[in-house]
Design an enzyme around this catalytic site. Structure first.
Site, mmCIF file in Angstrom:
data_model
loop_
_atom_site.group_PDB
_atom_site.id
_atom_site.type_symbol
_atom_site.label_atom_id
_atom_site.label_comp_id
_atom_site.label_asym_id
_atom_site.label_seq_id
_atom_site.Cartn_x
_atom_site.Cartn_y
_atom_site.Cartn_z
ATOM 1 C CE LYS A 100 50.548 33.823 44.049
ATOM 2 N NZ LYS A 100 51.638 33.578 44.963
ATOM 3 N NE ARG A 121 51.639 39.285 49.071
ATOM 4 C CZ ARG A 121 51.246 39.381 47.807
ATOM 5 N NH1 ARG A 121 50.537 38.430 47.242
ATOM 6 N NH2 ARG A 121 51.570 40.449 47.092
#
Ligand code: PMM
Length: 268
Positions: A214, A249
């Site tokens: 991210k 994840r």
């Protein structure tokens, strides 16, 4: 639903989209998508999370038919190859089609907010349901990144979503929560959630931690592109495991599995 190797559950990301922020365009071809899913499973993923709609900040929505056309053949082919899948969708119709095609988990980034029919579909299927913290669709979600205390508000909003899921008949033991890093959150908000992950865990449901590649990691690494954030991601996987997360994840399953094996030996 736990990993019997004493590790957090590792969920491998497989986006069948032209525009996801880190793997968009790579797995649009069915064969390439399935091969990647099998590879992630072989590297240690417990389940492969198949998504057909990009949720990167600013992304426009695709219609349900497009999402279904993207994810269903991949889910069916992975099922045929013996690879368990979850479906990453906030639409009830896509979730229903995916469950029919063999997906075993619904991962809803909107936690039930985007489609009121979602909780009914999940309740009827009796499958695990990932409820992520979300405030609005990707196109303008960053405008919603206003908090007094981000961790308290994310925790309280997740509790509300959980209560709604329970009221719709979803069994408590099927619920997994996720603080939704990067969804209506600035880099500082994400770091606050990381530092205080135990407060999210205190909700009392398994927590999925999804920092993989991210942009707050990119910012930390002086603007490094998404595909070069996997060492940083593996570090977050270890710290999330140490904090008590149920699962992580990730895009690079191998790096996270290596890091988690070190963590497990270290903490035996
Ligand atoms: N992030 C993305 C997509 N799906 N699902 C959950 N549960 N949590 C997340 O943080 C999350 C998600 C962002 O896009 P990606 O698929 O490229 O990681």
């Amino acid at each position: 639903m736990t990993d019997d190797r004493g590790l957090p559950v590792v969920i491998g990301v497989l986006n069948v989209t032209p525009d996801s922020f880190s793997d968009g365009g790579l797995y649009q071809d069915l064969e390439a998508a399935v091969a990647h899913g099998v590879q992630l499973r072989d590297e240690g993923a417990y389940v492969i999370d198949v998504g057909g709609e990009s949720t990167r900040p600013g992304a426009e929505r695709v219609d349900a038919g497009t999402e279904i056309k993207r994810v269903i053949p991949v889910i069916e082919a992975l099922r045929a190859a013996g690879v368990p899948t979850s479906v990453d969708t906030s639409r009830a119709s896509v979730a229903a089609a995916a469950l029919e095609a063999g997906a075993s988990i619904v991962n809803d980034v909107s936690g039930g907010l985007a489609d009121p029919a979602m909780v009914r579909v999940v309740a009827e299927a009796g499958c695990p349901y990932v409820i992520m913290h979300w405030r609005g669709h990707s196109r303008d979600m960053q405008k919603l990144a206003t908090y007094g205390d981000v961790v308290t508000e994310v925790r309280d909003e997740l509790r509300q979503r959980v209560d709604e899921a329970l009221a719709a008949g979803i069994a408590g033991e099927r619920i997994i929560v996720d603080p939704g890093l990067g969804f209506a959150k600035t880099a500082e908000h994400n770091w606050a959630i990381c530092r205080r992950l135990s407060e999210i865990i205190s909700i009392g449901y398994p927590v999925l931690f999804a920092a993989s590649r991210k942009s707050y990691l990119g910012l930390l690494l002086d603007g490094r592109p998404a595909a070069e954030r996997d060492a940083a991601t593996a570090a977050t996987s270890v710290l999330a495991a140490q904090a008590g997360a149920w699962g992580v994840r990730v895009h690079d399953v191998r790096a996270t599995m290596d890091a988690l094996k070190v963590w497990r030996q270290w903490t035996l």
